[in-house]
Each structure stands twice: as C-alpha cells, then as structure tokens.
Design a protein around this motif. Sequence first.
Motif, short mmCIF file in Angstrom:
data_model
loop_
_atom_site.label_atom_id
_atom_site.label_comp_id
_atom_site.label_asym_id
_atom_site.label_seq_id
_atom_site.Cartn_x
_atom_site.Cartn_y
_atom_site.Cartn_z
N GLY A 8 3.18 9.08 1.27
CA GLY A 8 4.27 8.50 0.51
C GLY A 8 4.99 7.37 1.21
O GLY A 8 5.99 6.87 0.71
N LEU A 9 4.50 6.92 2.37
CA LEU A 9 5.12 5.81 3.08
C LEU A 9 4.52 4.50 2.59
O LEU A 9 3.30 4.30 2.62
CB LEU A 9 4.89 5.95 4.59
N ASP A 10 5.35 3.61 2.12
CA ASP A 10 4.87 2.32 1.63
C ASP A 10 4.76 1.35 2.80
O ASP A 10 5.60 1.33 3.71
CB ASP A 10 5.84 1.74 0.61
N THR A 11 3.72 0.52 2.78
CA THR A 11 3.54 -0.48 3.82
C THR A 11 3.18 -1.83 3.19
O THR A 11 2.64 -1.89 2.09
CB THR A 11 2.42 -0.09 4.82
N ILE A 12 3.48 -2.89 3.91
CA ILE A 12 3.01 -4.22 3.58
C ILE A 12 1.79 -4.49 4.45
O ILE A 12 1.87 -4.41 5.68
CB ILE A 12 4.10 -5.28 3.83
N ASN A 13 0.65 -4.76 3.82
CA ASN A 13 -0.61 -4.92 4.53
C ASN A 13 -1.15 -6.34 4.38
O ASN A 13 -0.85 -7.03 3.41
CB ASN A 13 -1.66 -3.93 3.99
N LEU A 14 -2.01 -6.74 5.33
CA LEU A 14 -2.63 -8.05 5.31
C LEU A 14 -4.09 -7.94 5.72
O LEU A 14 -4.43 -7.22 6.66
CB LEU A 14 -1.91 -9.00 6.27
N VAL A 15 -4.96 -8.65 4.99
CA VAL A 15 -6.36 -8.79 5.37
C VAL A 15 -6.69 -10.28 5.37
O VAL A 15 -5.99 -11.09 4.74
CB VAL A 15 -7.32 -8.04 4.43
N LYS A 16 -7.77 -10.66 6.09
CA LYS A 16 -8.16 -12.07 6.09
C LYS A 16 -9.67 -12.20 6.14
O LYS A 16 -10.39 -11.30 6.59
CB LYS A 16 -7.51 -12.82 7.24
N SER A 17 -10.14 -13.36 5.67
CA SER A 17 -11.56 -13.70 5.71
C SER A 17 -11.70 -15.10 6.29
O SER A 17 -10.97 -16.02 5.91
CB SER A 17 -12.16 -13.67 4.31
N THR A 18 -12.64 -15.27 7.21
CA THR A 18 -12.90 -16.57 7.81
C THR A 18 -14.20 -17.18 7.29
O THR A 18 -14.63 -18.22 7.80
CB THR A 18 -12.96 -16.46 9.34
N ASP A 19 -14.83 -16.55 6.29
CA ASP A 19 -16.09 -17.07 5.76
C ASP A 19 -16.08 -17.10 4.23
O ASP A 19 -17.00 -16.65 3.58
CB ASP A 19 -17.28 -16.27 6.28
N CYS A 20 -15.01 -17.63 3.68
CA CYS A 20 -14.90 -17.88 2.24
C CYS A 20 -14.91 -16.59 1.42
O CYS A 20 -15.33 -16.60 0.25
CB CYS A 20 -16.03 -18.79 1.76
N GLY A 21 -14.45 -15.49 1.99
CA GLY A 21 -14.34 -14.25 1.26
C GLY A 21 -15.55 -13.35 1.33
O GLY A 21 -15.59 -12.31 0.65
N SER A 22 -16.55 -13.70 2.14
CA SER A 22 -17.74 -12.86 2.25
C SER A 22 -17.48 -11.61 3.06
O SER A 22 -17.99 -10.53 2.76
CB SER A 22 -18.90 -13.65 2.87
N HIS A 23 -16.70 -11.73 4.14
CA HIS A 23 -16.36 -10.60 5.00
C HIS A 23 -14.86 -10.60 5.24
O HIS A 23 -14.22 -11.65 5.27
CB HIS A 23 -17.11 -10.68 6.34
N TRP A 24 -14.32 -9.38 5.43
CA TRP A 24 -12.87 -9.22 5.57
C TRP A 24 -12.53 -8.34 6.76
O TRP A 24 -13.29 -7.43 7.11
CB TRP A 24 -12.29 -8.59 4.29
N THR A 25 -11.40 -8.64 7.37
CA THR A 25 -10.89 -7.77 8.42
C THR A 25 -10.38 -6.47 7.82
O THR A 25 -10.14 -6.38 6.61
CB THR A 25 -9.73 -8.45 9.16
N GLN A 26 -10.23 -5.47 8.66
CA GLN A 26 -9.55 -4.26 8.22
C GLN A 26 -8.08 -4.57 8.02
O GLN A 26 -7.52 -5.47 8.66
CB GLN A 26 -9.74 -3.14 9.24
N PRO A 27 -7.40 -3.85 7.12
CA PRO A 27 -5.99 -4.15 6.87
C PRO A 27 -5.12 -3.96 8.10
O PRO A 27 -5.31 -3.02 8.88
CB PRO A 27 -5.61 -3.12 5.79
N ALA A 29 0.84 -1.19 0.00
CA ALA A 29 0.00 0.00 0.00
C ALA A 29 0.87 1.24 0.00
O ALA A 29 1.94 1.27 0.61
CB ALA A 29 -0.92 0.02 1.23
N PHE A 30 0.38 2.28 -0.70
CA PHE A 30 1.05 3.57 -0.77
C PHE A 30 0.15 4.59 -0.09
O PHE A 30 -0.98 4.82 -0.53
CB PHE A 30 1.29 3.99 -2.22
N SER A 31 0.62 5.20 0.98
CA SER A 31 -0.22 6.16 1.70
C SER A 31 -0.13 7.53 1.05
O SER A 31 0.71 7.80 0.20
CB SER A 31 0.22 6.24 3.17
N GLN A 32 -1.01 8.44 1.48
CA GLN A 32 -0.99 9.81 0.97
C GLN A 32 0.31 10.51 1.35
O GLN A 32 0.73 11.46 0.69
CB GLN A 32 -2.19 10.59 1.52
#
Length: 557
Positions: A330-349, A325-328
Amino acid sequence: MRRHIPLALTLALAAFALVLAPGVQASHAVVGSNMKVTDDNGNIDGGIGSVTPSKDAENRQANETTVSISPVASPVTGRVGDIVAEAANDYRMVPNTGDTWMPVYLSFDGGATWFGSPPFPHGYNTMVPGFPTDTSAAGLASPLHGLDGAGDPVIRFDGSGNLLVGGIAFNRNFDQGERPLDTVSFVARYRYTPGTPATASTTTSAGAPPHFTYQGTSIVDRGAVGFAVPGVVGFAGNFTDKPWMGVDLNSPSASPCSGDVYFADTNFHGAFGSSPVVFSRSTDGGVTWSSPRTISSGGPAGASHNQGADIAVAPNGTVYVAFEAFSQQGLDTINLVKSTDCGSHWTQPVIVNTINAPQAPGVAFRTPTFAFVATDETNPNLVYVAYQSFSGDYDIYAQRSTNGGAGFGPAVQVNDDPGARHQIFPTIDVSNHVLNVAWYDFRNSTTAANEALDVYYACTNCNGASWPAFDAPTRVTNVSHNPECRMFGGGTVAFHGDYNELDAFWNGTTNIVHVAWADNRDVPTAQCDLSDDPGPASNNIGNRNQNIYTATLTVAP
C-alpha cells in the motif's frame, strides 16, 4: 476517465524528512491575458441542429488539458513558437453523440486567438474524425468509428511541424454488439501544410483546421470490455488508460532515435487485476507502432499496480518514463525507467521517492497523483521529476538527478504554502536550463469548502534563483474559480480532470511558457451546483460551462 484508486490512503511521510524549503526570490514571470480556448456559445442553447464540432455545445464541460508548441514558423506571424496546439476532454458533442470526444485547438499567433471562421482564422476548434455521428469519408475510415467516446488527450508536434493527437477511445456502456474491442489508445496525424484553408464543421463531419491536413488515425494499444459490465465491480477485461506521448526532436547527429515517436499508457487488467505501464515506438511519424511492451516491472522497484506515465526525451535520445506505483503493502512510490536504445531495452525501475496520495481532504473532485519528468536540453544526465504528496495538505515537490536517473537528490517543495491549502496537479518542462512548474492552487480560498482555485507558476535556474531554490510563485489565473460545481453524473459529481500541462521554449532572449487548464469561471455563481443530489437536466443556463483557458508567460533567464 477513471483512474486506479491507491491501495492505501494514509501513510507516514518519512521520505520527506529531508524536504528543502522553496526559495524566496522575487516573482519575475510576466503573465499575459487569460485566453478562452473553447469557442463558447455565450450561454445560448442553440439546439441540436446548430451544434457543430467547432462550436461549444450548450455550454458543456472540458478538462484535462495538454499543450504543445510547434518548432516551425507560423504562416500567420512568421515567428517560430507562434503555432500552439492544445486538446482536452471535450463534451461539446454530448447532445449529438452522448459522450466526450477528442478536440484539436490551434492558435497561429502565439496563443492570442483560438477560434474563428474559415478559411484562414488565426485560431480554430475542431474534432478528430471518427465520432459516432461522423459520416464523412475520413470518419467512416477511422478505426475509432463505432466507439462512443474519446479522451485522455496528449498533443505533440514533430520536428517538421506535423501534429500528433493522442488519446483513448472507448465504449462507456455495455453493448454486446460492440465487443470485444471496447477501448483503444490511438494517435491521429495532421500533416503541416501551410496555406491550406480551414473548412466548416458539421455534426456529421469534422472541419479541417487551417494549414494542416488530416492524414489518418492509428491504433497503438487495444483493450477489451472496459466499462460497465453487468455484475462486475469496476470494469472487466483490459482497459487502456492515461496515455502519454513524446517525440525525439534531436538532430540525427545528436540522437540515433531522431524523429521517433513514443507512446506509453497503462493497461488495467480486470476489476482487480494488475496495471502495468506499457510502451510503444513509431519510426514513421506515428503511422505504425511497435507492439506495447511492459516497462514497469522488474527489480525491487517493480510494482504490479501503476498509473500516470510521463515521457521525456534527452538531448542524446535517451528516453525517460516516470510513473506512480502502488506496492502490495500500500505504499505509493514515484518510479523512473530509462532506455538508451530507442525503447528496445529498459532499466529496472528506480524509486524516486515514497509519497502519500489520498484523496485531497475537503475537495469534491478527485485528485490523483501522477509523476512528471523533464530533462535538460544539453545535459542528458540532468533529469527532473515532479509530483504532489500529502502531509497535512497537498504540496508540489520536485527532485533532480545528475546521473541520468540512477539516483535522485532530496525532494524540494516548489510552492510556498500560505494558509496550508492544497496545491495539486503539477506540470513541468525545461527551457534554456530553466525548470518551469505550474499547478492548481487553493490558497485564495477563504472557507473550508475550497471554493477558490487558481493556477500558479514557479521556476528554478531563473531570475537569480538556482536549484534547489525556486522563485516566488506567480499567479497565472486572473480570476479564481469554484472547482466544486457538480457538473457530471447528472449534476451529482464534481470533476476537474486529472492533469494539466505547460510547454516552454527559449526564443533566444527569454523563456516563453504556455499553460493550459480547466476553468469554471464562466459558470454563473448562482448556477454552481454544490449539491450531490441530481442537478438540472438543462445546460442552457450555463451551470456546466467548464471551459479551457490558457495564458502565455514571459520568463526571464
């Protein structure tokens, strides 16, 4: 394909204040022969009429490798793990179509053989139907027909050994009659049919690979007006880019999502718009797909500009997606999200770490940073993320989460660093609790021109080395190659792809790791064009003979 350029090229690398040094264990991986995957024509310009999708055309380029190991036994050897599939950006059809297209490379003997003549070769090269000159019934029926090129490959097997080939297809030029659909993300499907013969390829028909039957191609995501719009810097509309795919190979008793196929890519909006990561799911083996939905926004780690999504499926069916991810600011980050219901809902990054991601100094080909994620096979809460980051030179880092991605421990430098050379393009996978990592490495260069590139490998939880220690890196390539040859843009641009891949499996005794990469070793030294001026128009001297190579590693537990 073109990537989003980071908003800042330099920043303080404060996040790596706690970086741990890699372990110094004895090297243990046994590297098999470097095998050429590309069915090369031996530096012979055979002419347009004799070029087919199964044969490399006039020594054209290939890069951005992907690899997958089938979970079913090979019809040739009878062994599980001996069907290996790879793909790449492959330019062999340029004399016929003017652009790259999506290949399929298959080996049925564990990576020892990659091409041969029908009907039952141990290896085979072909193309996904639908390329511009394809007049076969399958080609004309393909939703890709009418698009100029295809690339950004990702290849996977499902639990029954069926083959899924993903990528993007696009019109690189601005042709008014081709609007409004200029880019798509797609998945081509091949049903595993052991005993069916291969057929020959022609410039108007893709050959059928042995033991597989083409079933069709499905569109997952759609863009519009992607490239080269007059008067617009960059591209306009919506451009789908850098797709990735994952398959839930768990049993139905272990995962409620067993058999599902997942697909993520980035939607680049306009010349200066946002670039969210979007996600789709198929419950019928890749035939139909859910509408892409954004998963990269939300919370303090949400960002408007993202790229390079990677997917991992845990042993309980939890889906993890990592991305840069590239923030406003200019700091780049490595982000992760996950879903425990087959992709229907996702955590915040969740921010895994802040990184520094400029173009690698002294390197002519572009060096974008992507995030890569893998999970342990038995512990769904054990998650690894890998990436490259710059601090004086590029190095490869890995981080581990023991709580399902809610938080990560400190970054660990995977590579050692003799001579402070760049290490870039990591790729990871877990087999029998072993974290396998491979990357491009400039350590064998002797000049400031970074003239010698190799592939190296290291692992942890292997050979007595336990996280956070890694074993001493093993050289995978048996010959260094010069990646700086100007092969693109009419001989003005160096390009080595934006990623490579490895895949690994445990055979009950040892870990078997297949690594695939782009290699310039077949370019004659005198023909390596290092000038930014326009290069030779002809390729029959081998000056653009960039090929795909692979090697099989045996890694002790």
